[in-house]
Design a protein around this motif. Structure first.
Motif, short mmCIF file in Angstrom:
data_model
loop_
_atom_site.label_atom_id
_atom_site.label_comp_id
_atom_site.label_asym_id
_atom_site.label_seq_id
_atom_site.Cartn_x
_atom_site.Cartn_y
_atom_site.Cartn_z
N GLN A 1 0.84 -1.21 0.00
CA GLN A 1 0.00 0.00 0.00
C GLN A 1 0.87 1.26 0.00
O GLN A 1 0.57 2.22 -0.71
CB GLN A 1 -0.95 -0.01 1.21
N PHE A 2 1.94 1.24 0.78
CA PHE A 2 2.84 2.40 0.82
C PHE A 2 3.60 2.57 -0.50
O PHE A 2 3.70 3.68 -1.01
CB PHE A 2 3.82 2.29 2.00
N GLY B 1 9.18 8.89 1.59
CA GLY B 1 8.89 8.18 2.83
C GLY B 1 7.98 6.99 2.57
O GLY B 1 8.20 5.89 3.09
N GLU B 2 6.96 7.19 1.75
CA GLU B 2 6.06 6.08 1.41
C GLU B 2 6.82 4.97 0.68
O GLU B 2 6.63 3.79 0.99
CB GLU B 2 4.89 6.59 0.55
N ILE C 1 9.19 -0.42 0.88
CA ILE C 1 10.29 -1.35 0.59
C ILE C 1 10.73 -2.07 1.86
O ILE C 1 10.90 -3.29 1.87
CB ILE C 1 11.48 -0.60 -0.06
N ALA C 2 10.92 -1.31 2.93
CA ALA C 2 11.38 -1.91 4.19
C ALA C 2 10.38 -2.94 4.71
O ALA C 2 10.77 -4.01 5.18
CB ALA C 2 11.63 -0.82 5.24
N LEU D 1 10.40 -6.12 2.45
CA LEU D 1 11.62 -6.91 2.68
C LEU D 1 11.75 -7.40 4.12
O LEU D 1 12.55 -8.28 4.40
CB LEU D 1 12.86 -6.09 2.31
N GLY D 2 10.97 -6.82 5.02
CA GLY D 2 11.11 -7.17 6.43
C GLY D 2 12.42 -6.67 7.00
O GLY D 2 13.06 -7.34 7.80
N LEU D 3 12.82 -5.48 6.58
CA LEU D 3 14.08 -4.88 7.01
C LEU D 3 13.78 -3.68 7.92
O LEU D 3 13.07 -2.76 7.52
CB LEU D 3 14.89 -4.42 5.80
N LEU D 4 14.31 -3.72 9.14
CA LEU D 4 14.03 -2.68 10.14
C LEU D 4 12.51 -2.51 10.27
O LEU D 4 11.97 -1.40 10.24
CB LEU D 4 14.72 -1.37 9.78
#
Length: 169
Positions: free
Chosen positions: A25-26, A85-86, A91-92, A95-98
Motif C-alpha cells: 500500500q505504501f 517516505g512512502e 520497501i522496508a 523486505l522485512g528490514l528494520l
C-alpha cells in the motif's frame, strides 16, 4: 495474546502477510506520487487548513496551525518526504528490514493524513500496523530482519557494561 504475537511461528507468517500488504500500500501510493510528474502537497495542505474552520471542523486547530505555519511554507520538503517516505517504508516492510522502525514511520504518516482530515485506508493500515508493531521482532522473522537485527543489536550494545552482551532496551 501478546506471547502469541511475539513468539509463535504461525503468527510470524500471518504478520509477514500483513507486513507485505501494508508495504505494498505504501509503495503503491509513493510510486503514484513519484511518477505523476511532480507531486505537490501544497494543495492538500491548504485543503486541510481550510477544513479546520466551521461548525464541525474535520481538522483540529492545533494541527491546522502546524500545517499552516510549518508544513505549508515548506511544502516542497514535505512533498519530498511524503513520496519518498512512502516508498522507503513500503520497501522496508516488504523486505522485512528494520520492520519496527518502518512500521513506526508508516504510523506517523498515516496519523498525519488522518489528522489532516483524510478518510481513506489510513485507519485500516493503522490497525494492522499496531499488530506488526506489538509483535516486535516476530513480525520480521520471515524477512531480512532475521539477518540484519543481530548486527543492529551488536552496534547498539553498551560498551563497558559489566555483563557482556547487555543491550540498550
Amino acid at each position: 495474546m501478546l506471547n502469541l504475537l511475539r513468539k509463535n511461528t504461525i503468527a510470524a507468517g500471518v504478520l509477514a502477510i500483513i507486513r507485505i500488504y501494508i508495504g505494498y500500500q505504501f509503495i503503491h501510493a509513493g510510486f503514484a506520487k513519484i511518477t505523476s510528474g511532480g507531486f505537490d502537497a501544497s494543495g492538500f495542505l491548504k485543503g486541510a487548513i481550510a477544513s479546520s474552520t466551521g461548525e464541525h471542523p474535520a481538522v483540529q486547530g492545533w494541527w491546522a496551525a502546524f500545517l499552516e505555519h510549518i508544513a505549508l511554507p515548506n511544502a516542497d520538503l514535505f512533498s519530498f518526504l511524503v513520496q519518498w517516505g512512502e516508498i522507503l517504508v513500503g520497501i522496508a516492510l516488504i523486505l522485512g528490514l528494520l520492520t519496527n522502525f518502518a512500521t513506526l514511520m508508516g504510523l506517523v504518516m498515516n496519523f498525519s493524513f488522518l489528522f489532516s482530515g483524510t478518510v481513506s485506508t489510513n485507519g485500516q493500515l493503522i490497525l494492522l500496523a499496531f499488530f506488526v508493531l506489538v509483535a516486535g521482532a516476530n513480525a520480521g522473522k520471515f524477512g531480512l530482519d532475521r539477518y540484519a537485527m543481530p548486527y543492529v543489536r551488536k552496534y547498539f550494545t553498551v560498551k563497558g557494561n559489566h555483563r557482556k552482551g547487555t543491550t540498550v532496551a
